[in-house]
Design an enzyme around this catalytic site. Structure first.
Site, short mmCIF file in Angstrom:
data_model
loop_
_atom_site.label_atom_id
_atom_site.label_comp_id
_atom_site.label_asym_id
_atom_site.label_seq_id
_atom_site.Cartn_x
_atom_site.Cartn_y
_atom_site.Cartn_z
N LYS A 206 80.22 78.24 -38.41
CA LYS A 206 81.44 78.44 -37.73
C LYS A 206 82.24 79.39 -38.77
O LYS A 206 82.61 78.98 -39.75
CB LYS A 206 82.51 77.41 -37.60
CG LYS A 206 83.77 77.53 -36.93
CD LYS A 206 84.56 76.25 -36.45
CE LYS A 206 85.40 75.68 -37.56
NZ LYS A 206 86.43 76.29 -38.04
N PRO B 100 97.50 87.66 -20.90
CA PRO B 100 96.27 87.85 -20.36
C PRO B 100 95.47 89.16 -20.77
O PRO B 100 94.25 89.06 -21.04
CB PRO B 100 96.28 87.51 -18.90
CG PRO B 100 97.47 86.78 -18.90
CD PRO B 100 98.18 87.04 -19.89
N ASN B 101 96.14 90.37 -20.82
CA ASN B 101 95.75 91.80 -20.97
C ASN B 101 95.29 91.73 -22.35
O ASN B 101 94.20 92.39 -22.60
CB ASN B 101 96.72 92.46 -20.30
CG ASN B 101 95.91 94.04 -20.33
OD1 ASN B 101 95.06 94.16 -19.79
ND2 ASN B 101 96.62 94.92 -21.13
N THR B 102 96.01 91.22 -23.25
CA THR B 102 95.84 91.21 -24.54
C THR B 102 94.49 90.57 -25.16
O THR B 102 93.68 90.96 -25.63
CB THR B 102 96.91 91.04 -25.56
OG1 THR B 102 98.07 91.79 -25.29
CG2 THR B 102 96.54 91.02 -27.03
N GLY C 96 82.31 70.68 -42.17
CA GLY C 96 82.64 71.53 -43.16
C GLY C 96 82.41 70.91 -44.46
O GLY C 96 81.57 70.77 -44.98
N ARG C 97 83.72 70.21 -44.99
CA ARG C 97 83.37 69.89 -46.33
C ARG C 97 82.31 68.83 -46.79
O ARG C 97 81.85 68.99 -47.79
CB ARG C 97 84.65 69.37 -46.62
CG ARG C 97 85.99 70.56 -46.97
CD ARG C 97 87.31 70.01 -46.79
NE ARG C 97 87.82 69.29 -45.60
CZ ARG C 97 88.73 69.22 -45.43
NH1 ARG C 97 89.69 68.70 -46.25
NH2 ARG C 97 89.16 68.53 -44.01
N GLN D 272 91.30 64.60 -42.74
CA GLN D 272 91.14 64.34 -41.55
C GLN D 272 91.63 63.06 -40.91
O GLN D 272 91.25 61.99 -41.87
CB GLN D 272 89.67 64.48 -40.93
CG GLN D 272 88.92 65.90 -41.01
CD GLN D 272 89.41 66.88 -40.02
OE1 GLN D 272 90.23 66.45 -39.06
NE2 GLN D 272 88.85 67.94 -39.72
N THR E 16 94.09 68.62 -32.88
CA THR E 16 93.97 67.56 -33.35
C THR E 16 95.08 67.09 -34.31
O THR E 16 95.37 65.72 -34.76
CB THR E 16 92.42 66.91 -33.86
OG1 THR E 16 92.19 67.94 -34.69
CG2 THR E 16 91.52 66.83 -32.76
N ASP F 113 97.52 84.74 -26.19
CA ASP F 113 98.45 86.02 -25.80
C ASP F 113 98.47 86.29 -24.59
O ASP F 113 98.12 85.26 -23.65
CB ASP F 113 97.94 86.93 -26.82
CG ASP F 113 99.13 88.05 -27.33
OD1 ASP F 113 99.98 88.40 -26.44
OD2 ASP F 113 99.09 88.52 -28.38
N LYS G 101 90.86 81.12 -32.04
CA LYS G 101 91.69 80.37 -31.14
C LYS G 101 92.62 81.53 -30.56
O LYS G 101 94.03 81.55 -30.98
CB LYS G 101 92.53 79.41 -31.95
CG LYS G 101 91.49 78.22 -32.47
CD LYS G 101 92.57 77.30 -33.21
CE LYS G 101 91.54 76.26 -33.76
NZ LYS G 101 90.75 76.36 -35.02
N ASP H 11 85.84 81.22 -34.64
CA ASP H 11 86.91 80.28 -34.29
C ASP H 11 88.16 80.99 -34.72
O ASP H 11 88.79 80.72 -35.41
CB ASP H 11 86.61 79.09 -35.17
CG ASP H 11 87.79 77.77 -35.01
OD1 ASP H 11 88.36 77.84 -33.88
OD2 ASP H 11 88.03 77.12 -36.03
O1 C5P Z 1 86.00 70.31 -43.43
P1 C5P Z 1 85.92 69.54 -42.16
O2 C5P Z 1 84.60 68.97 -41.69
O3 C5P Z 1 87.26 68.81 -42.11
O4 C5P Z 1 86.29 71.10 -41.30
C1 C5P Z 1 86.41 70.87 -40.02
C2 C5P Z 1 86.45 72.27 -39.39
O5 C5P Z 1 86.93 72.34 -38.23
C3 C5P Z 1 87.60 73.17 -40.09
O6 C5P Z 1 87.12 74.63 -40.05
C4 C5P Z 1 88.85 72.85 -39.13
O7 C5P Z 1 89.61 74.18 -39.21
C5 C5P Z 1 88.29 72.91 -37.89
N1 C5P Z 1 88.88 72.28 -36.97
C6 C5P Z 1 89.46 70.73 -36.95
N2 C5P Z 1 90.30 70.10 -35.99
C7 C5P Z 1 90.43 70.83 -35.00
C8 C5P Z 1 89.90 72.32 -34.53
C9 C5P Z 1 89.39 72.74 -35.59
O8 C5P Z 1 89.26 70.29 -38.08
N3 C5P Z 1 91.07 70.23 -33.73
#
Ligand code: C5P
Length: 238
Positions: A32, A66-68, A213-214, A193, A122, A64, A61, A59
């Protein structure tokens, strides 16, 4: 797309990404690319990752008029990513325009990227839904409403919390993709999180793809951590 483990490449630039990917030479990954990396490096980072044969969730997101969004998606489709996204709050017309743009910009012979919607972030609480957005229903009802609009607009699925996925698929069908971040292997740190779930729980919920991610990017041994999480996700126990 289904059953994918997507690694969030939350790095400030290309050099850190390439360093991170070194041990993964033998693996075809689904990665991602978020706003930070894309804004720092531009489309060339996508080309680099494609050269290494990785699948890509871009990712950004979009949200804006619709046309843009249509014009922007036409450009993004040319990058040959596998998955892109928009905010469902942009509305039915905007989401339909995103699909039109993707169709128009996908080079002939290639598959159009799947497009999913962010419903409520979230990080958004029910209090914010009620008192800032002035939406007078529960967070879950608002998420389902946005998910239903996304489906009606022709989108392929939504980004959602692991705890919303089964409910959404129950209402909108199991072909509708549920892509969930907030995944943490059992007995690991949650970082920032709040409502995390394990890869095993995600599999049991029938979630289409998890974003991690982490727990991988910050691990002492990222490849080992990736393989461990992948096995938990696939239900392979050694
Ligand atoms: O490091 P971690 O596992 O928390 O990363 C989760 C990834 O998912 C990050 O890139 C974060 O921006 C993305 N994300 C999220 N929650 C969302 C949408 C995207 O954690 N609702």
């Amino acid at each position: 797309m289904k059953d994918s483990l997507i690694i969030a490449l939350d790095f400030p630039g290309k050099s850190q990404v390439m360093e991170f990917l070194k041990p993964f030479e033998q693996e075809q990954l689904f990665v991602k690319v978020g706003m930070e990396l894309f804004y720092a490096e531009g489309p060339s980072i996508i080309e680099e990752l494609k050269k290494q044969n990785h699948k890509i969730f871009l990712d950004l997101k979009l949200h804006d008029i619709p046309n843009t969004v249509k014009s922007a998606m036409k450009v993004l489709a040319g990058l040959n990513c596998d998955l892109v996204n928009v905010h469902a709050a942009g509305g039915l017309e905007m989401m339909a325009a995103a699909i039109e743009g993707l169709d128009a910009g996908t080079p002939s012979g290639l598959k159009r990227p799947d497009c999913i919607a962010v419903t409520q972030l979230t990080s958004t609480s029910e209090i914010q839904v009620n008192s800032e957005q002035l939406i007078g229903v529960s967070l879950q009802e608002s998420v389902l409403n946005y998910a239903a609009l996304a489906k009606k607009s022709g989108l392929n699925g939504v980004v959602c919390s692991p705890y919303e996925a089964r409910f959404i698929q129950g209402q909108l069908g199991t072909e509708f993709l549920t892509v969930t971040p907030g995944i943490r292997p059992a007995a690991s740190s949650q970082q920032d999180q709040k409502r995390t779930a394990t890869p095993e729980f995600a599999r049991e919920q029938g979630i289409s793809a998890i974003v991690v991610g982490r727990p991988i990017t910050r691990a002492a041994n990222p490849l080992e951590s990736y393989l461990k999480i992948k096995n938990e996700w696939k239900g392979v126990y050694q």
